[in-house]
Design an enzyme around this catalytic site. Structure first.
Site, PDB file in Angstrom:
ATOM      1  N   ASP A   6       0.846  -1.202   0.000  1.00 33.46           N
ATOM      2  CA  ASP A   6       0.000   0.000   0.000  1.00 33.46           C
ATOM      3  C   ASP A   6       0.884   1.256   0.000  1.00 33.46           C
ATOM      4  O   ASP A   6       0.844   2.084   0.912  1.00 33.46           O
ATOM      5  CB  ASP A   6      -0.953   0.019   1.211  1.00 33.46           C
ATOM      6  CG  ASP A   6      -0.211   0.075   2.542  1.00 33.46           C
ATOM      7  OD1 ASP A   6      -0.792   0.637   3.521  1.00 33.46           O
ATOM      8  OD2 ASP A   6       0.949  -0.390   2.617  1.00 33.46           O
ATOM      9  N   ASP A  11       6.715   1.338   2.018  1.00 38.09           N
ATOM     10  CA  ASP A  11       6.557   0.329   0.957  1.00 38.09           C
ATOM     11  C   ASP A  11       7.440   0.698  -0.237  1.00 38.09           C
ATOM     12  O   ASP A  11       8.118  -0.145  -0.820  1.00 38.09           O
ATOM     13  CB  ASP A  11       5.111   0.273   0.463  1.00 38.09           C
ATOM     14  CG  ASP A  11       4.092  -0.025   1.549  1.00 38.09           C
ATOM     15  OD1 ASP A  11       3.803   0.882   2.349  1.00 38.09           O
ATOM     16  OD2 ASP A  11       3.598  -1.160   1.593  1.00 38.09           O
ATOM     17  N   ASN A  34      -2.383   3.005   3.345  1.00 38.41           N
ATOM     18  CA  ASN A  34      -1.803   4.325   3.665  1.00 38.41           C
ATOM     19  C   ASN A  34      -2.558   5.442   2.955  1.00 38.41           C
ATOM     20  O   ASN A  34      -2.765   6.512   3.508  1.00 38.41           O
ATOM     21  CB  ASN A  34      -0.326   4.356   3.256  1.00 38.41           C
ATOM     22  CG  ASN A  34       0.539   3.530   4.195  1.00 38.41           C
ATOM     23  OD1 ASN A  34       0.387   3.626   5.410  1.00 38.41           O
ATOM     24  ND2 ASN A  34       1.413   2.695   3.640  1.00 38.41           N
ATOM     25  N   THR A 111       2.948  -6.112   2.598  1.00 35.81           N
ATOM     26  CA  THR A 111       3.358  -4.975   3.445  1.00 35.81           C
ATOM     27  C   THR A 111       2.238  -3.942   3.591  1.00 35.81           C
ATOM     28  O   THR A 111       2.500  -2.768   3.832  1.00 35.81           O
ATOM     29  CB  THR A 111       4.614  -4.287   2.859  1.00 35.81           C
ATOM     30  OG1 THR A 111       4.324  -3.836   1.523  1.00 35.81           O
ATOM     31  CG2 THR A 111       5.803  -5.233   2.846  1.00 35.81           C
ATOM     32  N   PHE A 157      -1.073  -0.800  12.300  1.00 29.43           N
ATOM     33  CA  PHE A 157      -1.877  -0.250  11.211  1.00 29.43           C
ATOM     34  C   PHE A 157      -2.428  -1.317  10.260  1.00 29.43           C
ATOM     35  O   PHE A 157      -3.636  -1.339   9.986  1.00 29.43           O
ATOM     36  CB  PHE A 157      -1.036   0.776  10.429  1.00 29.43           C
ATOM     37  CG  PHE A 157      -1.762   1.423   9.284  1.00 29.43           C
ATOM     38  CD1 PHE A 157      -1.654   0.911   7.999  1.00 29.43           C
ATOM     39  CD2 PHE A 157      -2.581   2.530   9.491  1.00 29.43           C
ATOM     40  CE1 PHE A 157      -2.334   1.496   6.932  1.00 29.43           C
ATOM     41  CE2 PHE A 157      -3.265   3.128   8.430  1.00 29.43           C
ATOM     42  CZ  PHE A 157      -3.143   2.602   7.152  1.00 29.43           C
ATOM     43  N   ASN A 158      -1.584  -2.182   9.696  1.00 29.51           N
ATOM     44  CA  ASN A 158      -2.054  -3.136   8.685  1.00 29.51           C
ATOM     45  C   ASN A 158      -3.141  -4.059   9.237  1.00 29.51           C
ATOM     46  O   ASN A 158      -4.120  -4.370   8.552  1.00 29.51           O
ATOM     47  CB  ASN A 158      -0.890  -3.963   8.135  1.00 29.51           C
ATOM     48  CG  ASN A 158       0.053  -3.133   7.271  1.00 29.51           C
ATOM     49  OD1 ASN A 158      -0.359  -2.112   6.706  1.00 29.51           O
ATOM     50  ND2 ASN A 158       1.297  -3.541   7.190  1.00 29.51           N
ATOM     51  N   HIS A 226       9.089   0.422   8.357  1.00 28.41           N
ATOM     52  CA  HIS A 226       8.670  -0.927   8.757  1.00 28.41           C
ATOM     53  C   HIS A 226       8.780  -1.930   7.602  1.00 28.41           C
ATOM     54  O   HIS A 226       9.301  -3.026   7.771  1.00 28.41           O
ATOM     55  CB  HIS A 226       7.227  -0.871   9.274  1.00 28.41           C
ATOM     56  CG  HIS A 226       7.050   0.116  10.389  1.00 28.41           C
ATOM     57  ND1 HIS A 226       7.495  -0.115  11.671  1.00 28.41           N
ATOM     58  CD2 HIS A 226       6.504   1.360  10.415  1.00 28.41           C
ATOM     59  CE1 HIS A 226       7.219   0.929  12.437  1.00 28.41           C
ATOM     60  NE2 HIS A 226       6.627   1.837  11.700  1.00 28.41           N
ATOM     61  N   ASP A 227       8.300  -1.561   6.431  1.00 26.88           N
ATOM     62  CA  ASP A 227       8.278  -2.504   5.301  1.00 26.88           C
ATOM     63  C   ASP A 227       9.681  -2.824   4.796  1.00 26.88           C
ATOM     64  O   ASP A 227       9.915  -3.898   4.229  1.00 26.88           O
ATOM     65  CB  ASP A 227       7.428  -1.942   4.160  1.00 26.88           C
ATOM     66  CG  ASP A 227       5.990  -1.738   4.601  1.00 26.88           C
ATOM     67  OD1 ASP A 227       5.304  -0.867   4.036  1.00 26.88           O
ATOM     68  OD2 ASP A 227       5.551  -2.427   5.544  1.00 26.88           O
TER      69      ASP A 227
HETATM   70  O1  RIB Z   1       2.436  -0.373  10.774  1.00 30.09           O
HETATM   71  C1  RIB Z   1       3.292  -0.175   9.696  1.00 30.09           C
HETATM   72  C2  RIB Z   1       2.651  -0.586   8.408  1.00 30.09           C
HETATM   73  O2  RIB Z   1       1.496   0.196   8.146  1.00 30.09           O
HETATM   74  C3  RIB Z   1       3.560  -0.367   7.186  1.00 30.09           C
HETATM   75  O3  RIB Z   1       3.280  -1.349   6.231  1.00 30.09           O
HETATM   76  C4  RIB Z   1       3.144   0.988   6.676  1.00 30.09           C
HETATM   77  O4  RIB Z   1       3.372   1.137   5.279  1.00 30.09           O
HETATM   78  C5  RIB Z   1       1.662   0.963   6.939  1.00 30.09           C
HETATM   79  O5  RIB Z   1       1.062   0.264   5.869  1.00 30.09           O
HETATM   80 CA    CA Z   2       2.753  -0.668   3.965  1.00 32.77          CA
END
Ligand code: RIB
Ligand code: CA
Length: 292
Positions: A6, A11, A34, A111, A157-158, A226-227
């Site tokens: 996303d 990403d 996102n 991701t 978040f994801n 994070h990704d």
């Molecule tokens: O929590 C981090 C994740 O949420 C990452 O993948 C970031 O791109 C958002 O999608």
């Molecule tokens: Ca992401």
């Protein structure tokens, strides 16, 4: 390998790193997360165009979570989702995302929110048996101080955006390696303004990453990508400590909380990574030189 994402700055940086390290990406599918799916799709095509890799097909996926309302994150990633980086508009059109999941390679990395992957698993017979390794960035197990939620105190978040999809995917029986915030949100992996000023971008990917990091650091004191940690696992899993854990995704009353549970599903879960090794793989891979 098929990649569901996303983009989103982290990403995009992860994709730039993967392509710079010649990771084989057979297809990309994009999901709402996102930013809206029209924009995540444009952003995947923009980054592929920038890297001269429009040979990689992009499939446009789900515009909203399975059940919940969409929750985006423009305040972090900017209006265009890529830190207003100024990349030109896409030069190619996406296909439908299920076309890319119908005959998948054996490896996948995810991701973003797992809406596309859940729909693909529900729609395509035998998909779960075709996948031999699925790397997922998501969840927070509260095993480390930084392993708490980043949307709410409980939820990452994801998994927060689409908890029903996360539950379907985690319980599908596919062989998952999960990379939670307990690893990716480690302060020792954070990019800061001071670190960015130490770095000389020597390649087109590094210059684009510099711009996007500068954007994020204009809004927050430090940035965890994070990704990028998930792609680093793909590149060199030996840097990571991995353990089998029984986990489950809670839907109510807490939206999208990942918990350890003896009745849960058994997954490989990354618990830690060597910060020095990871940062070296990322900086060298993207083409940054440390100013002496
Ligand atoms: O929590 C981090 C994740 O949420 C990452 O993948 C970031 O791109 C958002 O999608
Ligand atoms: Ca992401």
């Amino acid at each position: 390998m098929i990649w569901d994402m996303d983009p989103g700055i982290d990403d995009a940086v992860a994709l730039l790193l993967a392509l710079s390290r010649d990771v084989q990406v057979d297809g990309i599918t994009t999901v709402a997360g996102n930013v809206e799916v029209q924009q995540t799709t444009k952003n995947a095509l923009r980054v592929l165009g920038y890297m001269g890799r429009l040979d990689i097909p992009v499939g446009m996926g789900m515009p909203k979570p399975l059940v919940r309302e969409l929750h985006t994150c423009r305040e972090v990633h900017g209006e265009d989702g890529l830190g207003e980086c100024g990349l030109p508009e896409p030069e190619a059109e996406p296909v439908h995302f299920l076309e890319l999941w119908r005959y998948p390679p054996h490896k996948a990395i995810c991701t973003g929110p797992l809406t596309n992957v859940a729909v693909a698993l529900l729609s395509i017979p035998n998909l779960s048996s075709a996948l031999r390794e699925v790397i997922i960035m998501g969840g927070a197990l509260h095993l480390k101080p930084w392993g708490c939620g980043n949307v709410t105190a409980d939820s990452e978040f994801n998994f927060y955006v689409d908890p029903e999809a996360a539950k379907i995917v985690l319980e599908s029986g596919i062989p998952i390696t999960l990379i939670p915030l307990d690893v990716t949100a480690d302060p020792k992996l954070a990019f800061t303004r001071a670190l960015l000023e130490e770095l000389e971008p020597e390649t087109p990917p590094a210059r684009l990453v510099s711009h996007m990091l500068d954007f994020m650091l204009g809004r927050q004191g430090s940035v965890n990508l994070h990704d990028v940690v998930a792609v680093a696992y793909l590149i060199d899993p030996s840097m990571f400590e991995v353990e089998e854990q029984k986990v489950k995704v809670e839907l109510y009353p807490v939206r999208g909380k990942l918990v350890r549970d003896p009745q849960g599903v058994l997954l490989n879960v990354c618990l830690s990574v060597s910060p020095k090794d990871l940062i070296q793989v990322v900086l060298e891979g993207l083409g940054f030189r440390r100013r002496s």
